[in-house]
Design a protein around this motif. Structure first.
Motif, PDB file in Angstrom:
ATOM      1  N   GLU A  88       0.836  -1.210   0.000  1.00  0.00           N
ATOM      2  CA  GLU A  88       0.000   0.000   0.000  1.00  0.00           C
ATOM      3  C   GLU A  88       0.867   1.256   0.000  1.00  0.00           C
ATOM      4  O   GLU A  88       0.589   2.220  -0.710  1.00  0.00           O
ATOM      5  N   GLU A  89       1.941   1.234   0.786  1.00  0.00           N
ATOM      6  CA  GLU A  89       2.846   2.383   0.856  1.00  0.00           C
ATOM      7  C   GLU A  89       3.535   2.615  -0.486  1.00  0.00           C
ATOM      8  O   GLU A  89       3.675   3.753  -0.927  1.00  0.00           O
ATOM      9  N   LYS A  90       3.916   1.537  -1.150  1.00  0.00           N
ATOM     10  CA  LYS A  90       4.547   1.655  -2.472  1.00  0.00           C
ATOM     11  C   LYS A  90       3.568   2.271  -3.469  1.00  0.00           C
ATOM     12  O   LYS A  90       3.938   3.117  -4.276  1.00  0.00           O
ATOM     13  N   GLN A  91       2.308   1.826  -3.411  1.00  0.00           N
ATOM     14  CA  GLN A  91       1.300   2.361  -4.330  1.00  0.00           C
ATOM     15  C   GLN A  91       1.046   3.841  -4.059  1.00  0.00           C
ATOM     16  O   GLN A  91       0.897   4.631  -4.981  1.00  0.00           O
ATOM     17  N   ARG A  92       1.019   4.223  -2.762  1.00  0.00           N
ATOM     18  CA  ARG A  92       0.830   5.635  -2.416  1.00  0.00           C
ATOM     19  C   ARG A  92       1.976   6.483  -2.938  1.00  0.00           C
ATOM     20  O   ARG A  92       1.765   7.557  -3.475  1.00  0.00           O
ATOM     21  N   GLN A  93       3.199   5.997  -2.766  1.00  0.00           N
ATOM     22  CA  GLN A  93       4.367   6.742  -3.235  1.00  0.00           C
ATOM     23  C   GLN A  93       4.363   6.851  -4.759  1.00  0.00           C
ATOM     24  O   GLN A  93       4.701   7.879  -5.311  1.00  0.00           O
ATOM     25  N   ALA A  94       3.999   5.761  -5.429  1.00  0.00           N
ATOM     26  CA  ALA A  94       3.975   5.777  -6.884  1.00  0.00           C
ATOM     27  C   ALA A  94       2.909   6.746  -7.396  1.00  0.00           C
ATOM     28  O   ALA A  94       3.139   7.516  -8.328  1.00  0.00           O
ATOM     29  N   SER A  95       1.732   6.753  -6.768  1.00  0.00           N
ATOM     30  CA  SER A  95       0.673   7.668  -7.195  1.00  0.00           C
ATOM     31  C   SER A  95       1.025   9.093  -6.805  1.00  0.00           C
ATOM     32  O   SER A  95       0.705  10.046  -7.527  1.00  0.00           O
ATOM     33  N   GLY A  96       1.718   9.300  -5.694  1.00  0.00           N
ATOM     34  CA  GLY A  96       2.129  10.633  -5.269  1.00  0.00           C
ATOM     35  C   GLY A  96       3.184  11.205  -6.194  1.00  0.00           C
ATOM     36  O   GLY A  96       3.194  12.402  -6.484  1.00  0.00           O
ATOM     37  N   GLU A  97       4.093  10.381  -6.700  1.00  0.00           N
ATOM     38  CA  GLU A  97       5.135  10.834  -7.607  1.00  0.00           C
ATOM     39  C   GLU A  97       4.540  11.168  -8.960  1.00  0.00           C
ATOM     40  O   GLU A  97       4.982  12.095  -9.628  1.00  0.00           O
ATOM     41  N   GLN A  98       3.489  10.412  -9.403  1.00  0.00           N
ATOM     42  CA  GLN A  98       2.872  10.692 -10.691  1.00  0.00           C
ATOM     43  C   GLN A  98       2.095  11.989 -10.651  1.00  0.00           C
ATOM     44  O   GLN A  98       2.094  12.746 -11.615  1.00  0.00           O
ATOM     45  N   VAL A  99       1.425  12.266  -9.524  1.00  0.00           N
ATOM     46  CA  VAL A  99       0.634  13.484  -9.392  1.00  0.00           C
ATOM     47  C   VAL A  99       1.578  14.687  -9.281  1.00  0.00           C
ATOM     48  O   VAL A  99       1.364  15.721  -9.887  1.00  0.00           O
ATOM     49  N   GLY A 100       2.651  14.553  -8.436  1.00  0.00           N
ATOM     50  CA  GLY A 100       3.563  15.669  -8.170  1.00  0.00           C
ATOM     51  C   GLY A 100       4.501  15.834  -9.279  1.00  0.00           C
ATOM     52  O   GLY A 100       4.806  16.608 -10.024  1.00  0.00           O
TER      53      GLY A 100
END
Length: 180
Positions: free
Chosen positions: A168-180
């Motif tokens: 879940e943390e990996k998915q959050r980081q991946a989605s956060g990097e794509q948005v930012g």
């Protein structure tokens, strides 16, 4: 029945063919060496702590083969010999050019001492800047061992829950990097 004169002095007296205190025998061999040769005592290897010790010792012996230059006695002796030869060569070269032997000795001494001091200090600064100091490495090794110990103590359910949290943390980081 064997007489007491034929019993090895470092071994306990056997009773009906088995030792009363098998783990209290003094170790005369390295556990790692006996493990590598295939003569390891099975009474020691069945214990989890001992087998972890053997694995760590094997890893240490493997990593010792990959030591960088300057960390063995041979390397230190070669460095010392090289510095000495460089000093003598520099002095001989200056004398060959025509510099007074006393002046050549002073120049060589100044150059070697300043050069070695600046060189040594620069390696220290380099290690500090890269955080490759002994204390930092020991701290990293300790943290890894503590985490391994904690993971060892977890049950299967706790491990699965932890893996899900990591995903879940990996998915959050991946989605956060794509948005930012």
């Amino acid at each position: 029945m064997p007489s007491l004169l034929h019993v090895h002095p470092n071994k306990p007296i056997p009773f009906l063919g088995s030792s009363a205190f098998p783990l209290l025998l003094p170790s005369t061999k390295s556990t790692t060496a006996s493990f590598i040769r295939g003569t390891a005592d099975p009474q020691i290897l069945h214990r989890k702590e001992a087998s972890l010790f053997v694995q760590n010792e094997l890893n240490n012996t493997r990593s010792k083969k990959l030591t960088p230059f300057g960390y063995t006695r041979k390397d230190v002796l070669l460095i010392g010999l090289g510095v000495t030869v460089a000093g003598v060569g520099l002095k001989s070269g200056l004398e060959f050019v025509g510099v007074d032997p006393l002046q050549a000795g002073n120049v060589v001494q100044l150059v070697m001492v300043l050069g070695l001091t600046v060189g040594w200090i620069s390696t220290y600064i380099f290690r500090v800047s890269n955080k490759e100091m002994t204390y930092a490495q020991q701290l990293r090794d300790y943290e890894v061992k503590v985490m391994e110990k904690r993971l060892e103590g977890l049950t299967e359910a706790e491990l699965e829950a932890l893996l899900e949290q990591v995903e879940e943390e990996k998915q959050r980081q991946a989605s956060g990097e794509q948005v930012g």
